[in-house]
Design a protein around this motif. Structure first.
Motif, PDB file in Angstrom:
ATOM      1  N   TYR A  49       0.939  -1.443   0.019  1.00  0.00           N
ATOM      2  CA  TYR A  49      -0.195   0.016  -0.224  1.00  0.00           C
ATOM      3  C   TYR A  49       0.700   1.184  -0.078  1.00  0.00           C
ATOM      4  CZ  TYR A  49      -4.122  -3.001   1.301  1.00  0.00           C
ATOM      5  OH  TYR A  49      -4.963  -3.984   1.703  1.00  0.00           O
ATOM      6  N   VAL A  50       0.192   2.324  -0.630  1.00  0.00           N
ATOM      7  CA  VAL A  50       0.859   3.696  -0.457  1.00  0.00           C
ATOM      8  C   VAL A  50      -0.212   4.504   0.072  1.00  0.00           C
ATOM      9  CG1 VAL A  50       1.876   5.648  -1.908  1.00  0.00           C
ATOM     10  CG2 VAL A  50       2.379   3.511  -2.538  1.00  0.00           C
ATOM     11  N   PHE A  51      -0.340   4.964   1.343  1.00  0.00           N
ATOM     12  CA  PHE A  51      -1.167   5.650   2.061  1.00  0.00           C
ATOM     13  C   PHE A  51      -0.768   6.968   2.140  1.00  0.00           C
ATOM     14  CE2 PHE A  51      -1.359   1.610   4.542  1.00  0.00           C
ATOM     15  CZ  PHE A  51      -2.583   1.232   4.373  1.00  0.00           C
ATOM     16  N   GLU A  52      -1.974   7.722   1.822  1.00  0.00           N
ATOM     17  CA  GLU A  52      -1.900   9.516   1.787  1.00  0.00           C
ATOM     18  C   GLU A  52      -2.556   9.931   2.657  1.00  0.00           C
ATOM     19  OE1 GLU A  52       0.104  11.040  -0.127  1.00  0.00           O
ATOM     20  OE2 GLU A  52       0.781   9.949  -1.839  1.00  0.00           O
ATOM     21  N   ALA A  72       1.677  -1.310  -5.985  1.00  0.00           N
ATOM     22  CA  ALA A  72       0.981  -0.977  -4.712  1.00  0.00           C
ATOM     23  C   ALA A  72      -0.278  -0.374  -4.839  1.00  0.00           C
ATOM     24  CB  ALA A  72       2.121  -0.245  -3.937  1.00  0.00           C
ATOM     25  N   GLN A  73      -1.175  -0.700  -3.996  1.00  0.00           N
ATOM     26  CA  GLN A  73      -2.520   0.157  -3.793  1.00  0.00           C
ATOM     27  C   GLN A  73      -2.334   1.295  -3.384  1.00  0.00           C
ATOM     28  OE1 GLN A  73      -5.122  -3.445  -2.608  1.00  0.00           O
ATOM     29  NE2 GLN A  73      -6.200  -2.683  -4.205  1.00  0.00           N
ATOM     30  N   ILE A  74      -2.959   2.509  -4.016  1.00  0.00           N
ATOM     31  CA  ILE A  74      -2.885   3.886  -3.206  1.00  0.00           C
ATOM     32  C   ILE A  74      -4.180   4.019  -2.704  1.00  0.00           C
ATOM     33  CG2 ILE A  74      -2.964   6.435  -3.684  1.00  0.00           C
ATOM     34  CD1 ILE A  74      -1.672   5.848  -6.735  1.00  0.00           C
ATOM     35  N   VAL A  75      -4.021   4.398  -1.277  1.00  0.00           N
ATOM     36  CA  VAL A  75      -5.011   4.493  -0.371  1.00  0.00           C
ATOM     37  C   VAL A  75      -5.253   6.163   0.047  1.00  0.00           C
ATOM     38  CG1 VAL A  75      -6.140   3.877   1.981  1.00  0.00           C
ATOM     39  CG2 VAL A  75      -4.878   2.280   0.448  1.00  0.00           C
ATOM     40  N   PHE A  76      -6.267   6.354  -0.145  1.00  0.00           N
ATOM     41  CA  PHE A  76      -6.822   7.905   0.484  1.00  0.00           C
ATOM     42  C   PHE A  76      -7.844   7.943   1.675  1.00  0.00           C
ATOM     43  CE2 PHE A  76      -4.908   9.404  -3.459  1.00  0.00           C
ATOM     44  CZ  PHE A  76      -4.015  10.509  -3.025  1.00  0.00           C
ATOM     45  N   GLY A  77      -7.919   8.719   2.358  1.00  0.00           N
ATOM     46  CA  GLY A  77      -9.182   8.897   3.329  1.00  0.00           C
ATOM     47  C   GLY A  77     -10.437   9.061   2.651  1.00  0.00           C
ATOM     48  N   PRO A  78     -11.622   9.136   3.419  1.00  0.00           N
ATOM     49  CA  PRO A  78     -12.885   9.520   3.008  1.00  0.00           C
ATOM     50  C   PRO A  78     -13.114  10.942   2.296  1.00  0.00           C
ATOM     51  CG  PRO A  78     -13.061   8.579   5.228  1.00  0.00           C
ATOM     52  CD  PRO A  78     -11.491   8.672   4.824  1.00  0.00           C
ATOM     53  N   THR A  79     -13.780  10.925   1.244  1.00  0.00           N
ATOM     54  CA  THR A  79     -14.219  12.249   0.529  1.00  0.00           C
ATOM     55  C   THR A  79     -13.134  12.580  -0.414  1.00  0.00           C
ATOM     56  OG1 THR A  79     -13.276  14.035   1.794  1.00  0.00           O
ATOM     57  CG2 THR A  79     -15.277  12.996   2.771  1.00  0.00           C
ATOM     58  N   ALA A  80     -11.959  12.102  -0.387  1.00  0.00           N
ATOM     59  CA  ALA A  80     -10.859  12.169  -1.656  1.00  0.00           C
ATOM     60  C   ALA A  80     -11.667  11.758  -3.064  1.00  0.00           C
ATOM     61  CB  ALA A  80      -9.705  11.336  -1.346  1.00  0.00           C
ATOM     62  N   ALA A  86      -7.468   4.688  -7.402  1.00  0.00           N
ATOM     63  CA  ALA A  86      -7.096   4.540  -5.726  1.00  0.00           C
ATOM     64  C   ALA A  86      -8.302   3.968  -4.953  1.00  0.00           C
ATOM     65  CB  ALA A  86      -6.536   5.934  -5.373  1.00  0.00           C
ATOM     66  N   ILE A  87      -7.778   3.618  -3.701  1.00  0.00           N
ATOM     67  CA  ILE A  87      -8.987   3.134  -2.905  1.00  0.00           C
ATOM     68  C   ILE A  87      -9.238   4.182  -1.831  1.00  0.00           C
ATOM     69  CG2 ILE A  87      -9.405   1.789  -0.751  1.00  0.00           C
ATOM     70  CD1 ILE A  87      -7.302   0.024  -1.770  1.00  0.00           C
ATOM     71  N   VAL A  88     -10.424   4.817  -2.130  1.00  0.00           N
ATOM     72  CA  VAL A  88     -10.995   5.921  -1.243  1.00  0.00           C
ATOM     73  C   VAL A  88     -11.648   5.243   0.176  1.00  0.00           C
ATOM     74  CG1 VAL A  88     -12.717   7.879  -0.943  1.00  0.00           C
ATOM     75  CG2 VAL A  88     -11.292   7.429  -3.039  1.00  0.00           C
ATOM     76  N   ALA A  89     -10.782   5.086   1.117  1.00  0.00           N
ATOM     77  CA  ALA A  89     -11.158   4.219   2.392  1.00  0.00           C
ATOM     78  C   ALA A  89     -12.247   5.128   3.117  1.00  0.00           C
ATOM     79  CB  ALA A  89     -10.039   4.362   3.228  1.00  0.00           C
ATOM     80  N   LYS A  90     -12.919   4.055   3.954  1.00  0.00           N
ATOM     81  CA  LYS A  90     -14.152   4.434   4.700  1.00  0.00           C
ATOM     82  C   LYS A  90     -13.600   4.999   6.223  1.00  0.00           C
ATOM     83  CE  LYS A  90     -17.543   1.706   2.406  1.00  0.00           C
ATOM     84  NZ  LYS A  90     -18.569   0.738   2.753  1.00  0.00           N
ATOM     85  N   ASP A  91     -14.056   5.694   6.855  1.00  0.00           N
ATOM     86  CA  ASP A  91     -13.790   6.000   8.088  1.00  0.00           C
ATOM     87  C   ASP A  91     -13.935   4.659   9.091  1.00  0.00           C
ATOM     88  OD1 ASP A  91     -12.739   7.546  10.395  1.00  0.00           O
ATOM     89  OD2 ASP A  91     -14.722   8.422  10.876  1.00  0.00           O
ATOM     90  N   GLY A  92     -12.798   4.449   9.795  1.00  0.00           N
ATOM     91  CA  GLY A  92     -12.754   2.978  10.576  1.00  0.00           C
ATOM     92  C   GLY A  92     -12.297   1.908   9.807  1.00  0.00           C
ATOM     93  N   GLN A  93     -12.130   2.065   8.464  1.00  0.00           N
ATOM     94  CA  GLN A  93     -11.598   0.780   7.762  1.00  0.00           C
ATOM     95  C   GLN A  93     -10.309   0.540   8.070  1.00  0.00           C
ATOM     96  OE1 GLN A  93     -12.277   1.330   3.454  1.00  0.00           O
ATOM     97  NE2 GLN A  93     -11.119  -0.622   2.963  1.00  0.00           N
ATOM     98  N   ILE A  94      -9.967  -0.891   8.192  1.00  0.00           N
ATOM     99  CA  ILE A  94      -8.625  -1.241   8.529  1.00  0.00           C
ATOM    100  C   ILE A  94      -8.112  -2.148   7.316  1.00  0.00           C
ATOM    101  CG2 ILE A  94      -7.746  -3.242  10.109  1.00  0.00           C
ATOM    102  CD1 ILE A  94      -9.527  -2.539  12.168  1.00  0.00           C
ATOM    103  N   PHE A  95      -6.768  -1.771   7.118  1.00  0.00           N
ATOM    104  CA  PHE A  95      -6.038  -2.489   6.277  1.00  0.00           C
ATOM    105  C   PHE A  95      -4.859  -3.293   6.785  1.00  0.00           C
ATOM    106  CE2 PHE A  95      -7.496   0.877   4.341  1.00  0.00           C
ATOM    107  CZ  PHE A  95      -8.036   0.701   3.039  1.00  0.00           C
ATOM    108  N   GLU A  96      -4.462  -4.557   6.446  1.00  0.00           N
ATOM    109  CA  GLU A  96      -3.531  -5.315   6.813  1.00  0.00           C
ATOM    110  C   GLU A  96      -2.191  -5.087   6.284  1.00  0.00           C
ATOM    111  OE1 GLU A  96      -5.150  -9.274   7.165  1.00  0.00           O
ATOM    112  OE2 GLU A  96      -6.537  -8.708   8.747  1.00  0.00           O
ATOM    113  N   VAL A  97      -1.151  -5.306   6.947  1.00  0.00           N
ATOM    114  CA  VAL A  97       0.072  -5.156   6.312  1.00  0.00           C
ATOM    115  C   VAL A  97       1.151  -6.332   7.256  1.00  0.00           C
ATOM    116  CG1 VAL A  97       2.357  -3.793   5.916  1.00  0.00           C
ATOM    117  CG2 VAL A  97      -0.020  -2.556   5.680  1.00  0.00           C
TER     118      VAL A  97
END
Length: 471
Positions: A49-52, A72-80, A86-97
């Motif tokens: 993952y690449v978390f922004e 790698a998958q790009i991850v942004f937070g909600p509303t991006a 890219a993955i636009v994550a939900k508040d509270g979402q959990i990613f495993e590394v």
């Protein structure tokens, strides 16, 4: 927990590397991604993952090149709303590394998509928070940047959101958590960041003005917005690049790393609208430079001052560097979105001089000469430092024209009498000198090593250094 801060001092920027069981994640990477890939290879790990934390304003992130080179998958937070996959994550979402977990905590305020990532170790224990520009050490992110991209997002509205994010999302977390911010002292994304680049959340609750428990929202907004300086002009352009996408750094380097003989360099300068950017030290630039070139030295806050002094990130650039520093200059330009270098002077300034080409110089004086000139002639003295530096202490009767305001204040530089320039240590005043030379001024000298040296050698012998309290 295997968390590594990768700090780049010239941008006061921190990226983070997380690794577990052969899987890795990068948080807020810079434009050049090979060092992150090499770091993962050292652990025989694959970047998953690449978390922004948000769409950055002060640099162009390396997320797209990392995705291209590693999968790698790009991850942004909600509303991006990125303009690419890219993955636009939900508040509270959990990613495993590997055996670690990364929990998304939406913390709008600096920007609306701003997100904090809670790190959870292989035993299920909460370890730290990667806060981006939501929470710094000693400060919080300024809330006035997003409005330069989306006008209805006023700084007051964003400051209110940041208050709620801090009180409802960050401050309830455990005191033992380590705070991993995106920036340290020197960044323009806050106003009073600490030189420390990590701390515990519990200690920040005690010492960070923005986390004071008894502060009302109105008090928070007023205190946060007081004292904010104008953001650099390139910030909105970097935000848009991070939202929409950009060319690969490999393409930019291939275009820019084009050696030009003195003759070819001169032809390119005459036949294009390229700006000649000289990245040598102030001392060497003063001894000789190509007419109409601008000096912004690599040995300093190079990218930040390029961003301040060159309004258009699409400006074509011709480089004059020390031989062997061309790639570094192109890379550091690209960090802030200046992707249009079209070549460099092969052999550097020495080659230009050996070819018998015309060059200019900048007059400089040391502090003893300055002292004598000041007493004898009372010349016009122009202080190029920030207003806050000037207000703290300055030469009596000096005029303050901060470097980033110089183009709007050229009328304050006399043409009918000589004047003296100084900054803190000689870096900024030489940038100013090069701009003035380009615009036709030739009636000035620059103080070698600037106010720091003036104060050190002269304060006990004269009374011409004036603290604000005595004005």
């Amino acid at each position: 927990m295997h968390v590594e801060q990768i700090y780049t001092g010239c941008l006061a920027h921190a990226a983070y590397y997380l690794e577990s069981k052969g899987e890795a994640a990068i948080f807020d990477p810079l434009r050049e991604v090979d060092p992150y890939i090499a770091r993962a290879n050292k652990d025989n790990a694959k970047i998953k993952y690449v978390f922004e934390t948000h769409f950055h304003a002060d640099f162009v992130s390396g997320h797209l090149d990392l995705k291209k080179k590693t999968g790698a998958q790009i991850v942004f937070g909600p509303t991006a709303k990125p303009g690419y996959e890219a993955i636009v994550a939900k508040d509270g979402q959990i990613f495993e590394v590997g055996d670690y977990k990364v929990k998304v905590i939406h913390t709008p305020g600096h920007t609306m998509e701003s997100t904090t990532y809670l790190l959870i170790d292989d035993k299920g224990q909460e370890h730290g928070i990667i806060t981006g520009d939501t929470l710094f050490i000693g400060d919080v992110g300024r809330p006035d940047l997003a409005q330069h991209v989306v006008s209805e997002l006023t700084e007051e509205k964003l400051a209110g959101h940041l208050f709620d994010s801090l009180r409802n999302k960050i401050m309830p977390l455990d005191d033992h958590l380590i705070v991993y911010p995106n920036h340290g002292a020197g960044s323009a994304c806050g106003k009073m960041m600490s030189k420390e680049t990590t701390d515990t959340l519990g200690h920040q609750k005690k010492v960070n003005y923005a986390l004071r428990a008894d502060m009302t929202k109105d008090e928070f907004i007023k205190e946060l917005l007081t004292g904010l300086t104008r953001p650099p002009g390139y910030f909105p352009q970097n935000v848009l690049m991070n939202i929409k996408g950009y060319e690969s750094l490999d393409t930019i380097k291939e275009r820019g790393e084009k050696p030009l003989s003195p003759r070819a360099f001169e032809v390119a300068a005459n036949e294009t609208d390229a700006l000649m950017l000289d990245t040598r030290t102030p001392m060497d630039f003063a001894r000789g430079f190509i007419p109409n070139s601008i000096n912004i030295g690599l040995k300093g806050n190079f990218a930040q001052w390029v961003g301040e002094m060159i309004p258009d990130i699409k400006q074509q650039i011709l480089l004059i560097t020390y031989p062997g520093q061309e790639e570094e200059a192109i890379t550091r330009l690209s960090r802030v979105g200046y992707d249009h270098t079209i070549g460099y002077l092969e052999g550097g300034f020495d080659a230009w001089k050996k070819a018998g080409k015309e060059y200019e110089t900048v007059g400089r004086i040391d502090v003893n000469e300055f002292e004598e000139t000041y007493k004898r002639e009372k010349p016009v003295v122009i202080d190029i430092r920030k207003k806050s530096e000037f207000d703290s202490e300055h030469v009596v009767d000096a005029i303050n024209v901060p470097l980033n305001d110089i183009n709007e204040n050229l009328s304050r530089f006399p043409k009918d009498k000589s004047f003296v320039l100084y900054c803190a240590g000689g870096y900024r005043s030489m940038v100013a000198a090069s701009i003035l030379k380009q615009r036709g001024w030739d009636n000035f000298v620059d103080v070698i090593e600037g106010f720091d040296e003036i104060k050190k050698t002269s304060v006990e012998k004269t009374d011409y250094i004036c603290p604000t309290t005595l004005l």
